[in-house]
Design an enzyme around this catalytic site. Structure first.
Site, short mmCIF file in Angstrom:
data_model
loop_
_atom_site.label_atom_id
_atom_site.label_comp_id
_atom_site.label_asym_id
_atom_site.label_seq_id
_atom_site.Cartn_x
_atom_site.Cartn_y
_atom_site.Cartn_z
CE LYS A 112 -7.03 3.26 -8.52
NZ LYS A 112 -7.61 4.21 -7.74
CD GLU A 114 -14.80 -4.85 -12.95
OE1 GLU A 114 -15.08 -5.72 -13.77
OE2 GLU A 114 -14.67 -3.65 -13.27
CB VAL A 171 -11.29 0.75 -14.13
CG1 VAL A 171 -12.03 1.79 -14.97
CG2 VAL A 171 -9.86 0.60 -14.63
CG ASP A 214 -7.31 7.54 -9.80
OD1 ASP A 214 -6.85 6.57 -9.19
OD2 ASP A 214 -8.52 7.62 -10.13
CE LYS A 219 -9.67 4.85 -10.90
NZ LYS A 219 -10.36 5.83 -10.07
N GLY A 256 -14.55 4.27 -2.25
CA GLY A 256 -15.04 4.01 -0.90
C GLY A 256 -14.88 2.54 -0.55
P1 NAP Z 1 -5.04 3.08 2.10
O1 NAP Z 1 -6.27 3.35 2.86
O2 NAP Z 1 -3.93 4.07 2.15
O3 NAP Z 1 -4.48 1.66 2.59
C1 NAP Z 1 -3.26 1.14 2.17
C2 NAP Z 1 -2.94 -0.09 3.02
O4 NAP Z 1 -1.76 -0.69 2.49
C3 NAP Z 1 -2.68 0.24 4.49
O5 NAP Z 1 -3.20 -0.77 5.29
C4 NAP Z 1 -1.15 0.24 4.58
O6 NAP Z 1 -0.66 -0.17 5.84
C5 NAP Z 1 -0.80 -0.80 3.54
N1 NAP Z 1 0.51 -0.57 2.94
C6 NAP Z 1 0.89 0.48 2.19
N2 NAP Z 1 2.16 0.34 1.80
C7 NAP Z 1 2.59 -0.81 2.34
C8 NAP Z 1 3.83 -1.52 2.34
N3 NAP Z 1 4.90 -1.04 1.67
N4 NAP Z 1 3.92 -2.69 2.99
C9 NAP Z 1 2.85 -3.18 3.67
N5 NAP Z 1 1.65 -2.56 3.72
C10 NAP Z 1 1.54 -1.39 3.07
O7 NAP Z 1 -5.34 2.85 0.56
P2 NAP Z 1 -6.73 2.41 -0.10
O8 NAP Z 1 -7.57 3.61 -0.30
O9 NAP Z 1 -7.27 1.26 0.62
O10 NAP Z 1 -6.24 1.99 -1.56
C11 NAP Z 1 -5.59 0.77 -1.80
C12 NAP Z 1 -5.53 0.52 -3.30
O11 NAP Z 1 -6.84 0.44 -3.84
C13 NAP Z 1 -4.82 1.60 -4.12
O12 NAP Z 1 -4.19 1.00 -5.21
C14 NAP Z 1 -5.98 2.47 -4.61
O13 NAP Z 1 -5.66 3.17 -5.78
C15 NAP Z 1 -7.00 1.39 -4.89
N6 NAP Z 1 -8.39 1.83 -4.87
C16 NAP Z 1 -8.86 2.60 -3.85
C17 NAP Z 1 -10.19 2.96 -3.83
C18 NAP Z 1 -10.76 3.79 -2.73
O14 NAP Z 1 -11.92 4.16 -2.81
N7 NAP Z 1 -10.01 4.10 -1.69
C19 NAP Z 1 -11.04 2.54 -4.85
C20 NAP Z 1 -10.53 1.75 -5.89
C21 NAP Z 1 -9.20 1.40 -5.88
P3 NAP Z 1 -0.93 0.69 7.18
O15 NAP Z 1 -2.42 0.59 7.39
O16 NAP Z 1 -0.15 0.04 8.23
O17 NAP Z 1 -0.49 2.09 6.84
N1 HSE Z 2 -9.14 7.92 -5.77
C1 HSE Z 2 -9.96 7.13 -6.62
C2 HSE Z 2 -11.17 7.94 -7.04
C3 HSE Z 2 -10.39 5.87 -5.90
O1 HSE Z 2 -11.43 8.97 -6.40
O2 HSE Z 2 -11.83 7.58 -8.00
C4 HSE Z 2 -11.15 4.92 -6.79
O3 HSE Z 2 -10.29 4.36 -7.77
#
Ligand code: NAP
Ligand code: HSE
Length: 427
Positions: A106, A130, A133, A209, A213, A311
């Site tokens: 986002k 998608e 957000v 965040d 969004k 999640g």
């Molecule tokens: P996360 O668990 O911290 O995972 C990030 C991943 O990206 C890890 O595998 C990390 O590698 C890799 N990474 C980070 N920086 C990097 C770099 N410079 N070069 C190569 N690899 C790199 O994050 P996440 O929760 O999955 O979130 C990812 C994205 O989705 C974010 O934009 C977040 O805002 C979005 N999002 C998350 C959720 C949620 O529920 N978590 C929901 C909607 C959207 P390593 O594993 O080796 O550290």
């Molecule tokens: N950190 C974000 C939240 C992940 O709690 O809504 C989903 O975008």
């Protein structure tokens, strides 16, 4: 697009892990839906030695993003890393090399969305986001598709699951007569363990965040470019158990809301702040790690989306939905055209709202001038309560202009003996 679709995942954390799991579990379903097989050719991470939630073959695991971009068999790059850089540059590079891109980011889509959408159009590839957000909720797809024939007038959402989860845990603690501050700290830790929170959870609890969004939602709902900095932002860190207690007494819910509306003068006003909402509102029932988006349009009247907002699996559901869309329609559609109306935005100051004010004073004498002003403004004052450190009282104001209220608050807060909490009400 051939029968096999080569994928490169940038990131294998919570979301990347969820995507790999669903790609594996639902491979037959994806084939039935698209007639194509999806093959993960590269998974780019930061640290090769880190344990993974799902086994990733060593031959695809790499720290070299360039290897993925240079691979002619990769047609879709999934950016699931987070952060502004290098994510933005990677998306740009993938698009420039003619790859379709899916992102859950986002921050990038709020800050650089216009430029990247334009680039995707020029390159005749798709850029879908998608998952950026409200996790699993198909709100962006709906706004660009089934609801696109409506003039949207208002969008109100709970778009950050971490803060909604924390507020629910604080509410539970208050109900059980336990300290809400401990519940806040425990809930934040749990949200991090469950993968709901951002890498830096300041982004969740301080409302950034939700601000990103909101900028994305506003752009798609109102077809107007909304700069992130024009979205008013407040987080939840200044809320206390007393506010949740009062919310319950007032038969209301306390939520971090994202609100965007078209004002009668044509300007768009977008904001994120804690808000008291009546129990009858559909968003009241959105609890824990759920998100909800309620919107009004001149055709459908009103609509409500509700589901997991964060999640691994829930977010992967949205990413996979984008992947299916690309497999079915690899050519960019007109609907992604960012030639948006450069309309004006309005600051929160011009809005007229009702407010909850909770003030504390060491004694009656210091509380009285504030009470007098509130009475002259026509506020409803609830009976004062004597607490160990002074007097606490709550008032609900009639509709007031935000700029007037802020001026008044600043004046009250100049009296060091007083503390005044202010929360807006949803009208
Ligand atoms: P996360 O668990 O911290 O995972 C990030 C991943 O990206 C890890 O595998 C990390 O590698 C890799 N990474 C980070 N920086 C990097 C770099 N410079 N070069 C190569 N690899 C790199 O994050 P996440 O929760 O999955 O979130 C990812 C994205 O989705 C974010 O934009 C977040 O805002 C979005 N999002 C998350 C959720 C949620 O529920 N978590 C929901 C909607 C959207 P390593 O594993 O080796 O550290
Ligand atoms: N950190 C974000 C939240 C992940 O709690 O809504 C989903 O975008």
């Amino acid at each position: 697009m051939s029968k096999t679709v080569g994928l490169a995942l940038l990131g294998a954390g919570t979301v990347g892990g969820g995507v790999l799991t669903l790609l594996q579990e639902n491979a037959d379903l994806l084939y039935a839906q698209t007639g194509k097989r999806f093959v993960v050719r590269h998974v780019v991470v930061r640290d090769l030695s880190k344990p993974r939630t799902i086994p990733i073959p060593p031959r695809v695991l790499t720290t070299d993003a360039q290897r993925a971009f240079a691979d002619p068999k990769v047609s879709v790059v999934l950016e699931l890393m987070g952060g502004l850089e290098p994510a933005r540059s990677y998306i740009r590079e993938a698009l420039q090399r003619g790859k379709h891109v899916i992102t859950a980011n986002k921050l990038v889509m709020a800050v650089a969305g216009e430029e990247l959408i334009r680039l995707a159009q020029q390159q005749r590839v798709r850029l879908l986001y998608e998952a950026s957000v409200a996790g699993s909720l198909p709100i962006l797809t709906a706004l660009q598709g089934a609801l696109a024939g409506n003039r949207i007038t208002r969008v109100v959402g709970i778009v950050n699951s971490t803060t909604n989860f924390i507020l629910r845990e604080m509410e539970r603690a208050v109900e059980a007569n336990e300290p809400a501050e401990t519940a806040y700290a425990n809930a934040l830790r749990k949200a991090q363990e469950l993968g709901y929170a951002e890498a830096d959870p300041t982004s969740d609890v301080e409302g950034y965040d939700a601000q990103y969004k909101t900028a994305i939602l506003a752009r798609l709902a109102f077809l107007q470019y909304v700069p992130v900095e024009s979205v008013y932002r407040e987080g939840i860190t200044h809320l206390s158990g007393r506010d949740l207690l009062w919310a319950a007494r007032l038969q209301m819910g306390l939520k971090l809301l994202s609100i965007t509306e078209r004002l009668p003068d044509g300007r768009l006003c977008a904001r994120v702040h804690p808000t008291l909402i009546p129990r009858e509102h559909p968003l009241y029932a959105v609890r824990g790690a759920f998100s909800g988006v309620w919107l009004q349009g001149n055709g459908f009247q009103e609509m409500f989306f509700h589901g997991f907002g964060a999640g691994a699996r829930a977010t992967a559901s949205a990413v996979i939905g984008d992947l299916i869309e690309i497999a079915r329609h690899p050519r960019p559609l007109k609907l992604e055209d960012p030639s948006l109306r450069a309309g004006e935005t309005a600051p929160i100051d011009v809005l007229t709202m009702r407010y909850y004010l909770r003030f504390r004073a060491p004694d009656e004498a210091s509380a009285q001038p504030l009470r007098n002003t509130l009475t002259s403004l026509g506020a409803k004052l609830y009976p004062p309560e004597v607490l160990p450190d002074g007097i606490e009282q709550v008032a609900l104001t009639p509709p007031l202009l935000e700029s007037d209220l802020q001026r008044q608050l600043a004046e009250w807060r100049r009296h060091t003996a007083l503390t005044v909490q202010c929360i807006r009400l949803l009208e």
